[in-house]
Design a protein around this motif. Structure first.
Motif, PDB file in Angstrom:
ATOM      1  N   LYS A  97       0.820  -1.223   0.000  1.00  0.00           N
ATOM      2  CA  LYS A  97       0.000   0.000   0.000  1.00  0.00           C
ATOM      3  C   LYS A  97       0.850   1.269   0.000  1.00  0.00           C
ATOM      4  CE  LYS A  97      -4.282  -1.424   2.329  1.00  0.00           C
ATOM      5  NZ  LYS A  97      -5.092  -1.259   3.554  1.00  0.00           N
ATOM      6  N   LEU A  98       2.050   1.177   0.559  1.00  0.00           N
ATOM      7  CA  LEU A  98       2.918   2.344   0.651  1.00  0.00           C
ATOM      8  C   LEU A  98       3.288   2.896  -0.717  1.00  0.00           C
ATOM      9  CD1 LEU A  98       5.355   1.077   3.448  1.00  0.00           C
ATOM     10  CD2 LEU A  98       3.733   2.961   3.691  1.00  0.00           C
ATOM     11  N   TRP A  99       3.456   2.019  -1.691  1.00  0.00           N
ATOM     12  CA  TRP A  99       3.989   2.455  -2.983  1.00  0.00           C
ATOM     13  C   TRP A  99       3.077   2.208  -4.172  1.00  0.00           C
ATOM     14  CZ3 TRP A  99       4.740  -1.381  -6.658  1.00  0.00           C
ATOM     15  CH2 TRP A  99       4.799  -2.705  -6.185  1.00  0.00           C
ATOM     16  N   SER A 123      -9.009  -0.956  -3.871  1.00  0.00           N
ATOM     17  CA  SER A 123      -8.757   0.281  -4.616  1.00  0.00           C
ATOM     18  C   SER A 123      -7.339   0.799  -4.411  1.00  0.00           C
ATOM     19  CB  SER A 123      -9.766   1.360  -4.203  1.00  0.00           C
ATOM     20  OG  SER A 123      -9.633   1.660  -2.822  1.00  0.00           O
ATOM     21  N   SER A 124      -6.667   0.377  -3.355  1.00  0.00           N
ATOM     22  CA  SER A 124      -5.304   0.843  -3.075  1.00  0.00           C
ATOM     23  C   SER A 124      -4.271  -0.267  -3.210  1.00  0.00           C
ATOM     24  CB  SER A 124      -5.237   1.429  -1.659  1.00  0.00           C
ATOM     25  OG  SER A 124      -5.632   0.466  -0.696  1.00  0.00           O
ATOM     26  N   LEU A 125      -4.667  -1.387  -3.828  1.00  0.00           N
ATOM     27  CA  LEU A 125      -3.781  -2.538  -3.954  1.00  0.00           C
ATOM     28  C   LEU A 125      -3.860  -3.129  -5.354  1.00  0.00           C
ATOM     29  CD1 LEU A 125      -4.524  -4.322  -0.556  1.00  0.00           C
ATOM     30  CD2 LEU A 125      -2.338  -3.321  -1.230  1.00  0.00           C
ATOM     31  N   PRO A 126      -2.820  -3.844  -5.781  1.00  0.00           N
ATOM     32  CA  PRO A 126      -2.884  -4.512  -7.080  1.00  0.00           C
ATOM     33  C   PRO A 126      -3.864  -5.676  -7.049  1.00  0.00           C
ATOM     34  CG  PRO A 126      -0.830  -5.045  -5.944  1.00  0.00           C
ATOM     35  CD  PRO A 126      -1.504  -3.987  -5.136  1.00  0.00           C
ATOM     36  N   PRO A 127      -4.347  -6.092  -8.198  1.00  0.00           N
ATOM     37  CA  PRO A 127      -5.263  -7.243  -8.226  1.00  0.00           C
ATOM     38  C   PRO A 127      -4.541  -8.537  -7.844  1.00  0.00           C
ATOM     39  CG  PRO A 127      -4.654  -6.580 -10.445  1.00  0.00           C
ATOM     40  CD  PRO A 127      -4.112  -5.532  -9.528  1.00  0.00           C
TER      41      PRO A 127
END
Length: 491
Positions: A97-99, A123-127
């Protein structure tokens, strides 16, 4: 005899004349071709322009990819493949989530099964992608720590390419506890032409790890990049290749072996960090190599990087406050001297400032302090105590060590000026008026760093000055480019 010599001389003259005519014809042909190109593109073909065109054609092969692409490399040209598992992802996604940025980034986190705890933060992470079955592959490594999942982790390379994204120049791979610095990653990759075959990464910091697993391998936790042209070929032959390496320990060893079979060696980039060390990583972070910070690994193994922040995740979030302001300068080390008190000041921008009470040679300051513990150690094992960079020990008495100031906050000044403040980390030590321990804060003034290709290929450390300040418990430092013939030393 004389007549014979005259015939030879006439023949030589004839050959020279013919060679000269051929040379002139060749030059005229090239110039005419160049003239036609310039005219057909509606340019005025002056002699100066023709010569410039020929000169540009000669230099084309040496230009960086920033020049032969109409659009410079951006994060949109990168696809990420992250190796994880259904069990570890819920705990480690806080680091991704940081990057990660869903708006600009492409890729997938590969797991063996979907996590049970999958909350609504997609929404803030890759699939998430479920890896293909690897049961048909042999795994014969019987040493400590060996896991069959290393095969699945290696095949992330093949499965990421199979996602079939368009416009890809680079594929970047890492673990679920690899923390990337995307802007710096892109800057680093922009030095290379992705149309050529590149395998880019770095080794472990531990000499013993490298001796055991290999010095010519990019360690997967530190992350590595493969040019799209190489990755597409590698994906085609990957399954066939890894059949020959059932005895290899990890996923990165399999990738490295298959890249080697294609005839490609590792291109070392020291900005990728495996972080094979334990506890206090301060020494490594405060003496970062003269290159953009690309990645950090093992956040769960090292202590929180800011000792005044209790959790690892919050500590890294604080570092990213500086990353968002000036990513390319983060952790870049600058050294200057306080002439009045003969102090040596080492500044790792966005992280910490160290003030030594005595003057030190630059080469001594640049050595990495061994604040950290060994990755693996058994009594009498000398190799475990060795690293792949120059180190120096810390003084046995804490009060004779440098005074450390950690990043507190950042703000913008006039124009592109950035002001970062560093507060003293308190120690129970006595001191006098000539001691840097009387200081409470250090204020640093800098301009946003924008690294171009020249600076990336031939980097030079910046200089700094101790500025005048009326406050007795604070000093102000200005960072700037060094002058052409400027040396960094105590005057």
């Amino acid at each position: 005899m004389k007549q014979h010599l005259m015939v030879i001389q006439k023949s030589n003259n004839k050959n020279k004349s013919q060679s000269l005519r051929n040379l002139i014809l060749c030059l005229l042909t090239s110039l005419c071709a160049t003239y036609y190109i310039l005219v057909s593109t509606q340019l005025l073909a002056t002699p100066k322009q023709i010569l410039q065109h020929l000169n540009n054609h000669h230099k084309l092969s040496s230009l960086s990819q920033e020049h032969h692409y109409p659009i410079p490399t951006t994060i949109d040209h990168v696809v990420f493949g992250i190796a994880s598992s259904g069990d570890s992802w819920p705990k480690r996604k806080q680091y991704t989530k940081l990057w990660w940025n869903n708006t600009t980034m492409k890729g997938c986190v590969f797991v063996d099964k979907m996590p049970i705890q999958n909350d609504n933060d997609s929404s803030s992470l890759p699939p998430l992608c479920v890896s293909e079955d690897t049961s048909r592959f042999k795994y014969t490594y019987r040493g400590p720590g060996g896991l069959r999942s290393a095969i699945r982790g290696a095949r992330v390379v093949k499965e990421t390419v199979a996602l079939n994204h368009s416009g890809v120049r680079w594929y970047v791979f890492g673990d679920d506890d690899t923390i990337f610095f995307p802007e710096n990653l892109v800057k680093t990759l922009s030095k290379y032409d992705d149309r050529l075959w590149y395998y880019i990464g770095s080794n472990s910091e531990s000499y013993k790890q490298n001796k055991f697993f290999g010095f010519d391998m990019a360690y997967g936790g530190g992350g590595f990049a493969i040019s799209a042209s190489l990755a597409k070929v590698l994906a085609k032959v990957f399954d066939e290749c890894i059949e020959r390496y059932p005895h290899v320990y990890g996923s990165d060893g399999r990738v490295s072996s298959c890249v080697a079979e294609l005839g490609i060696a590792l291109t070392h980039e020291p900005g990728f960090h495996q972080v094979d060390m334990r506890k206090n990583a301060f020494g490594l972070l405060a003496s970062h190599p003269l290159t953009p910070l690309v990645s950090l690994h093992h956040p769960d193994i090292i202590d929180p990087i800011f000792p005044n922040i209790s959790t690892r995740a919050k500590s890294l979030e604080h570092l990213f406050e500086a990353v968002k302001v000036d990513s390319q300068r983060i952790l870049q080390q600058t050294v200057c001297y306080h002439k009045r008190f003969s102090w040596t000041i080492s500044l790792s921008w966005g992280y910490a400032v160290q003030v030594y009470q005595n003057p030190m040679l630059l080469t001594d300051v640049l050595r990495v302090q061994e604040t950290f513990g060994h990755w693996s150690y058994t009594k009498g094992d000398v190799l475990s105590t060795l690293y792949t960079f120059n180190t120096r020990g810390s003084h046995r008495e804490p009060c004779k060590r440098p005074t450390i100031f950690y990043l507190q906050d950042l703000s913008y000044g006039n124009g592109s000026t950035i002001i970062s403040n560093y507060n003293k980390y308190y120690q129970n030590c006595s001191y006098d008026d000539a001691s840097p321990r009387r200081l409470e804060m250090i204020k640093v003034v800098s301009n946003k760093l924008e690294l171009d290709i020249k600076q990336l290929q031939s980097p030079r450390r910046h200089c700094c000055d101790v500025l005048n300040s009326s406050a007795s418990d604070m000093i102000e430092i200005g960072i700037r480019e060094c002058k052409d013939d400027e040396l960094i030393y105590m005057h």
